[in-house]
Design a protein around this motif. Structure first.
Motif, mmCIF file in Angstrom:
data_model
loop_
_atom_site.group_PDB
_atom_site.id
_atom_site.type_symbol
_atom_site.label_atom_id
_atom_site.label_comp_id
_atom_site.label_asym_id
_atom_site.label_seq_id
_atom_site.Cartn_x
_atom_site.Cartn_y
_atom_site.Cartn_z
ATOM 1 N N SER A 169 0.825 -1.207 0.000
ATOM 2 C CA SER A 169 0.000 0.000 0.000
ATOM 3 C C SER A 169 0.862 1.260 0.000
ATOM 4 C CB SER A 169 -0.920 0.004 1.230
ATOM 5 O OG SER A 169 -1.788 -1.118 1.211
ATOM 6 N N TYR A 170 1.924 1.253 0.777
ATOM 7 C CA TYR A 170 2.790 2.429 0.840
ATOM 8 C C TYR A 170 3.620 2.611 -0.426
ATOM 9 C CZ TYR A 170 1.809 4.346 5.412
ATOM 10 O OH TYR A 170 1.190 4.975 6.463
ATOM 11 N N ARG A 171 3.862 1.541 -1.163
ATOM 12 C CA ARG A 171 4.491 1.698 -2.480
ATOM 13 C C ARG A 171 3.592 2.528 -3.402
ATOM 14 N NH1 ARG A 171 8.626 -1.210 -4.942
ATOM 15 N NH2 ARG A 171 7.430 -1.085 -6.875
ATOM 16 N N GLN A 172 2.284 2.270 -3.313
ATOM 17 C CA GLN A 172 1.334 3.061 -4.101
ATOM 18 C C GLN A 172 1.388 4.541 -3.688
ATOM 19 O OE1 GLN A 172 0.187 1.248 -6.373
ATOM 20 N NE2 GLN A 172 -1.240 -0.346 -5.763
ATOM 21 N N THR A 173 1.492 4.774 -2.377
ATOM 22 C CA THR A 173 1.533 6.145 -1.870
ATOM 23 C C THR A 173 2.776 6.872 -2.364
ATOM 24 O OG1 THR A 173 0.341 5.434 0.114
ATOM 25 C CG2 THR A 173 1.487 7.552 0.224
ATOM 26 N N ILE A 174 3.898 6.172 -2.403
ATOM 27 C CA ILE A 174 5.164 6.782 -2.831
ATOM 28 C C ILE A 174 5.056 7.319 -4.253
ATOM 29 C CG2 ILE A 174 7.538 6.213 -3.492
ATOM 30 C CD1 ILE A 174 7.637 4.421 -0.983
ATOM 31 N N TYR A 175 4.462 6.534 -5.145
ATOM 32 C CA TYR A 175 4.334 6.970 -6.541
ATOM 33 C C TYR A 175 3.263 8.046 -6.706
ATOM 34 C CZ TYR A 175 7.469 3.326 -8.221
ATOM 35 O OH TYR A 175 8.580 2.558 -8.473
ATOM 36 N N ALA A 176 2.222 7.984 -5.870
ATOM 37 C CA ALA A 176 1.134 8.963 -5.996
ATOM 38 C C ALA A 176 1.512 10.315 -5.390
ATOM 39 C CB ALA A 176 -0.133 8.422 -5.329
ATOM 40 N N TYR A 177 2.377 10.300 -4.358
ATOM 41 C CA TYR A 177 2.769 11.541 -3.685
ATOM 42 C C TYR A 177 4.291 11.607 -3.584
ATOM 43 C CZ TYR A 177 -2.092 12.319 -2.473
ATOM 44 O OH TYR A 177 -3.437 12.541 -2.545
ATOM 45 N N PRO A 178 4.948 11.898 -4.709
ATOM 46 C CA PRO A 178 6.420 11.915 -4.717
ATOM 47 C C PRO A 178 7.043 13.039 -3.895
ATOM 48 C CG PRO A 178 5.539 12.747 -6.796
ATOM 49 C CD PRO A 178 4.372 12.204 -6.033
ATOM 50 N N SER A 179 6.241 14.015 -3.466
ATOM 51 C CA SER A 179 6.798 15.099 -2.656
ATOM 52 C C SER A 179 6.914 14.719 -1.191
ATOM 53 C CB SER A 179 5.918 16.348 -2.777
ATOM 54 O OG SER A 179 4.604 16.071 -2.338
ATOM 55 N N GLY A 180 6.453 13.522 -0.820
ATOM 56 C CA GLY A 180 6.559 13.070 0.552
ATOM 57 C C GLY A 180 5.430 13.595 1.416
ATOM 58 N N GLU A 214 13.363 10.130 -7.337
ATOM 59 C CA GLU A 214 13.037 9.952 -5.931
ATOM 60 C C GLU A 214 12.044 8.823 -5.677
ATOM 61 O OE1 GLU A 214 12.881 12.783 -7.554
ATOM 62 O OE2 GLU A 214 13.824 14.449 -6.475
ATOM 63 N N SER A 215 10.931 8.809 -6.423
ATOM 64 C CA SER A 215 9.881 7.819 -6.163
ATOM 65 C C SER A 215 10.371 6.400 -6.405
ATOM 66 C CB SER A 215 8.662 8.117 -7.037
ATOM 67 O OG SER A 215 8.057 9.325 -6.653
ATOM 68 N N ARG A 216 11.064 6.202 -7.512
ATOM 69 C CA ARG A 216 11.532 4.845 -7.818
ATOM 70 C C ARG A 216 12.544 4.369 -6.784
ATOM 71 N NH1 ARG A 216 14.163 3.833 -13.577
ATOM 72 N NH2 ARG A 216 16.010 4.702 -12.536
ATOM 73 N N ASN A 217 13.457 5.247 -6.396
ATOM 74 C CA ASN A 217 14.455 4.869 -5.391
ATOM 75 C C ASN A 217 13.806 4.589 -4.042
ATOM 76 O OD1 ASN A 217 16.609 5.082 -7.168
ATOM 77 N ND2 ASN A 217 17.005 7.229 -6.661
ATOM 78 N N ALA A 218 12.811 5.405 -3.686
ATOM 79 C CA ALA A 218 12.116 5.196 -2.415
ATOM 80 C C ALA A 218 11.331 3.888 -2.433
ATOM 81 C CB ALA A 218 11.180 6.372 -2.133
ATOM 82 N N ALA A 219 10.653 3.589 -3.543
ATOM 83 C CA ALA A 219 9.881 2.351 -3.649
ATOM 84 C C ALA A 219 10.793 1.128 -3.575
ATOM 85 C CB ALA A 219 9.087 2.340 -4.949
ATOM 86 N N THR A 220 11.945 1.186 -4.229
ATOM 87 C CA THR A 220 12.896 0.076 -4.187
ATOM 88 C C THR A 220 13.405 -0.135 -2.766
ATOM 89 O OG1 THR A 220 13.594 0.543 -6.452
ATOM 90 C CG2 THR A 220 15.072 -0.802 -5.110
ATOM 91 N N THR A 221 13.732 0.944 -2.093
ATOM 92 C CA THR A 221 14.215 0.849 -0.716
ATOM 93 C C THR A 221 13.148 0.261 0.198
ATOM 94 O OG1 THR A 221 15.574 2.816 -1.114
ATOM 95 C CG2 THR A 221 15.262 2.145 1.169
ATOM 96 N N LEU A 222 11.882 0.652 -0.014
ATOM 97 C CA LEU A 222 10.782 0.104 0.779
ATOM 98 C C LEU A 222 10.650 -1.400 0.561
ATOM 99 C CD1 LEU A 222 8.311 0.439 2.613
ATOM 100 C CD2 LEU A 222 6.973 1.021 0.590
ATOM 101 N N THR A 223 10.815 -1.852 -0.675
ATOM 102 C CA THR A 223 10.737 -3.285 -0.969
ATOM 103 C C THR A 223 11.847 -4.050 -0.253
ATOM 104 O OG1 THR A 223 9.786 -2.796 -3.139
ATOM 105 C CG2 THR A 223 10.702 -4.996 -2.815
ATOM 106 N N TRP A 224 13.071 -3.518 -0.320
ATOM 107 C CA TRP A 224 14.184 -4.150 0.402
ATOM 108 C C TRP A 224 13.872 -4.252 1.897
ATOM 109 C CZ3 TRP A 224 18.874 -0.857 -1.755
ATOM 110 C CH2 TRP A 224 19.068 -1.174 -3.100
ATOM 111 N N MET A 225 13.381 -3.156 2.444
ATOM 112 C CA MET A 225 13.104 -3.122 3.873
ATOM 113 C C MET A 225 12.043 -4.146 4.264
ATOM 114 S SD MET A 225 11.741 0.061 6.214
ATOM 115 C CE MET A 225 10.104 0.009 5.494
#
Length: 655
Positions: free
Chosen positions: A83-94, A259-270
């Motif tokens: 769910s938070y991966r979806q949020t990352i792409y929808a709101y890239p400004s954080g 930013e969004s792609r890097n954040a989503a990848t990091t979330l997946t690793w975590m």
């Protein structure tokens, strides 16, 4: 003071370097995931603490429920992570839950989410530091350092101060400092799980030493049969494993581009690491029949059991890296609390100071206030993790739920917009080339319609799951301490609204709407004097410069002989300034002067009065203790009077 600040914080960084302070995925994992990953060190133990109530009541197989409970929590974790991966792409400004809830559900839900997150960040620091200190004191049991167990609060406060200082030095420096311990913990922890399972297969009869007299129960729990309510309590306690999973979505702007792609990848690793380590810890606790103890953590118990002989040194590696990650897990809050506070300050819900970056391009005020609140909490609860846990996770799952519901509204609105765009493209079949290009863009968006529908399902499932957990948390933990959070969040929301009303009121009063252009004003200068000296003469010269024909010197008469000497000296040194002597039979200096100022103001309501205070500044700080501080008293008395300006004219003494 400036030299001390440079020593502790380092040299300032130019604003233009802000983009260069962004994080790579590896460094971001160390900063934003340390909280979530560290929860594997105590999440399983929190489940066992509740199940211990049934074990003591005679249900000897109670601890075996740790596996199914852990699997249920892991499934919930996967749902929330997706769910938070979806949020990352929808709101890239954080901004995470606050921005999502505010934009899709309204200001009030957004403030509730923000209050819940701020409370959670403070609790994260307190719980993580307390758990880290518990890991340190566990390793000292049976050694000459066992006395450290009696000084947990002091250790917690010292570590909070150190982490706050590290964050004040800047994002990149903090990331470089914390990356090593984070990856050391992950590697050593995964090795422990693999080695422990292999050790059990080779030595199936080996179990942890059981000490029933030291068995520890969760805060507020007593002897109880293994009921569904107790299982729900164990589940809610174990949900601390999900704390910190939202951190990456809050800090997207801290990542390097994209930013969004890097954040989503990091979330997946975590999420992958978190599930593996959490399930692995629960399996180890089950295999080695570990029980929660007063003076030793669950991790310490089975690590002490499996690492014997030539591998006994690795026990201290596990305890050392576990203590470090638990302590450094607080860094996630130090990264996100100031950032969220800055967003609230931008919207005028908290003081504006929280939106200001410090010398190292970090939100210094947020870092300092977080350290203070966490320290207060540690002192209040004695640095005991089990006493803090009941307060934990309620705020997390409240923000989870609001964020997921907000995302469902976001996707529904996006779906309606796409449907409208589709109808518009069908109605413009014979349009010009520019319109056709726009239609082509619309068609590309329409291809993603199925994606929006899937997103609604994902976020909807996440919202339902987190809401159910929130209800379970409140019910099972309310009387054990969760009521504090339930009461605190509405109070914080009320405070946010009160602060915003203040800023709106200030803006309304300061607006130039309906105001006339600059007009000449009446201006009078009053110079309070205590005698004739270089400082007074300099102040009088300044006063005549700003109001040549409207300067009055005021002397308070508390001694007739001193007053007569002043009059004689006045005619010798001063020309063109009226001297007013006010009798003070009760030897008061401030009161008579304030009353005189009030009388002057009352003569002309539109008049501005400037009070020019002569001050001499000693060359040594301790010299101030040898002189009266009458000027400070005057400033305090006149500060809140309308149409009064107080100006100090310093005269610096050389030695």
């Amino acid at each position: 003071m400036a030299s001390l600040k440079r020593l502790l914080v380092g040299s300032p960084i130019r604003t233009a370097r802000l983009a260069h302070e962004r994080l790579t995925k590896k460094t971001a994992l160390a900063i934003f995931a340390s909280d979530a990953l560290s929860s594997t060190a105590y999440a399983t133990e929190q489940i066992l603490l509740v199940l211990a109530a049934a074990y003591v009541a005679g249900q000897t197989d109670a601890f075996s429920r740790v596996i199914p409970i852990s699997i249920a929590i892991a499934l919930l974790l996967v749902i929330v992570a997706i769910s938070y991966r979806q949020t990352i792409y929808a709101y890239p400004s954080g901004g995470g839950a606050f921005i999502v809830a505010k934009e899709n559900l309204g200001t009030m839900p957004g403030l509730v989410a923000a209050a819940a997150l701020l409370v959670d960040y403070v609790l994260t620091v307190s719980v993580s530091i307390s758990a880290g200190v518990a890991a340190i004191t566990s390793a000292t049991q049976g050694t000459s350092w066992a006395w450290l167990d009696n000084h947990k609060v002091f250790l917690c406060l010292a570590l909070i101060a150190l982490i706050a200082l590290a964050n004040l030095r800047g994002v990149r420096e903090a990331g470089a400092l914390f990356a090593g311990p984070t990856y050391s913990f992950v590697i050593s922890f995964l090795f422990m799980i693999g080695y422990g399972i292999l050790h059990y297969l080779l030595h199936p009869g080996v179990v942890a030493t059981v000490s029933p007299e030291h068995l520890k129960l969760a805060e507020g729990y007593h002897l109880s049969p293994l009921t569904w309510f107790l299982l729900l309590g164990a589940f809610s306690n174990g949900c601390v494993a999900l704390t910190g999973i939202e951190a990456i979505s809050n800090g997207i702007p801290a990542f390097k581009q994209p930013e969004s792609r890097n954040a989503a990848t990091t979330l997946t690793w975590m999420a992958a690491l978190l599930v593996t380590m959490f399930i692995g810890t629960s399996i180890m606790a089950y295999l080695y029949q570990v029980q929660p103890h007063d003076n030793e953590t669950v991790i310490s118990q089975f690590a002490r059991t499996i690492f014997t002989g030539p591998m006994s040194w690795f026990y201290f590696v596990i305890q050392g890296t576990t203590a470090l990650i638990l302590i450094l897990a607080a860094n996630t809050s130090f990264a996100d609390f100031p950032r969220l506070a800055s967003l609230l300050a931008r919207d005028r819900f908290v003081p504006r100071q929280f939106a200001t970056r410090g010398d190292k391009l970090v939100f210094s005020n947020g870092i300092i206030i977080l350290a203070v609140f966490a320290g207060v909490l540690v002192v209040a609860f004695g640095g005991d993790t089990s006493r803090l846990i009941p307060l934990y996770a309620v705020g997390v799952f409240l923000s989870f739920t609001l964020s997921q519901v907000g995302m469902v509204r976001h996707w529904l609105r996006a779906g309606r917009e796409l449907k409208s765009a589709s109808e518009a493209s069908r109605n413009n079949a014979g349009a010009d080339s520019q319109t056709l290009n726009q239609i082509q863009v619309t068609k590309e968006k329409l291809k993603q319609a199925g994606y929006w529908k899937k997103s609604i399902v994902v976020n909807g499932l996440g919202g339902i799951a987190t809401f159910i957990v929130l209800v379970v948390l409140v019910i099972t933990k309310f009387i054990h301490g969760a009521w504090i959070v339930v009461v605190l969040i509405p109070l914080l929301v009320a405070l946010f609204r009160a602060i915003q009303r203040h800023y709106v009121d200030v803006a309304t009063q300061l607006t130039t709407e309906g105001l006339q252009k600059l007009q000449p004003i009446r201006h009078e200068v009053i110079v309070p004097i205590s005698g004739i000296h270089r400082g007074v003469l300099k102040a009088l010269e300044y006063a005549k410069a700003i109001a040549p024909h409207h300067v009055t010197a005021v002397y308070i008469n508390v001694d007739e002989e001193a007053t007569q000497k002043l009059r004689t000296k006045w005619t010798e040194w001063v020309e063109g300034v009226e001297l007013v002597v006010i009798a003070s039979p009760y030897r008061s200096l401030v009161g008579p002067l304030v009353r005189y100022v009030d009388r002057r103001i009352s003569l002309h309501a539109d008049q501005m009065v400037t009070i020019v205070l002569p001050e001499f500044i000693p060359s040594r700080w301790w010299h101030h203790l040898l002189h009266n501080q009458t000027s400070l008293l005057l400033k305090g008395a006149l500060l809140f009077k309308p149409n009064v300006v107080v100006t100090s004219v310093p005269y610096h003494l050389r030695h």
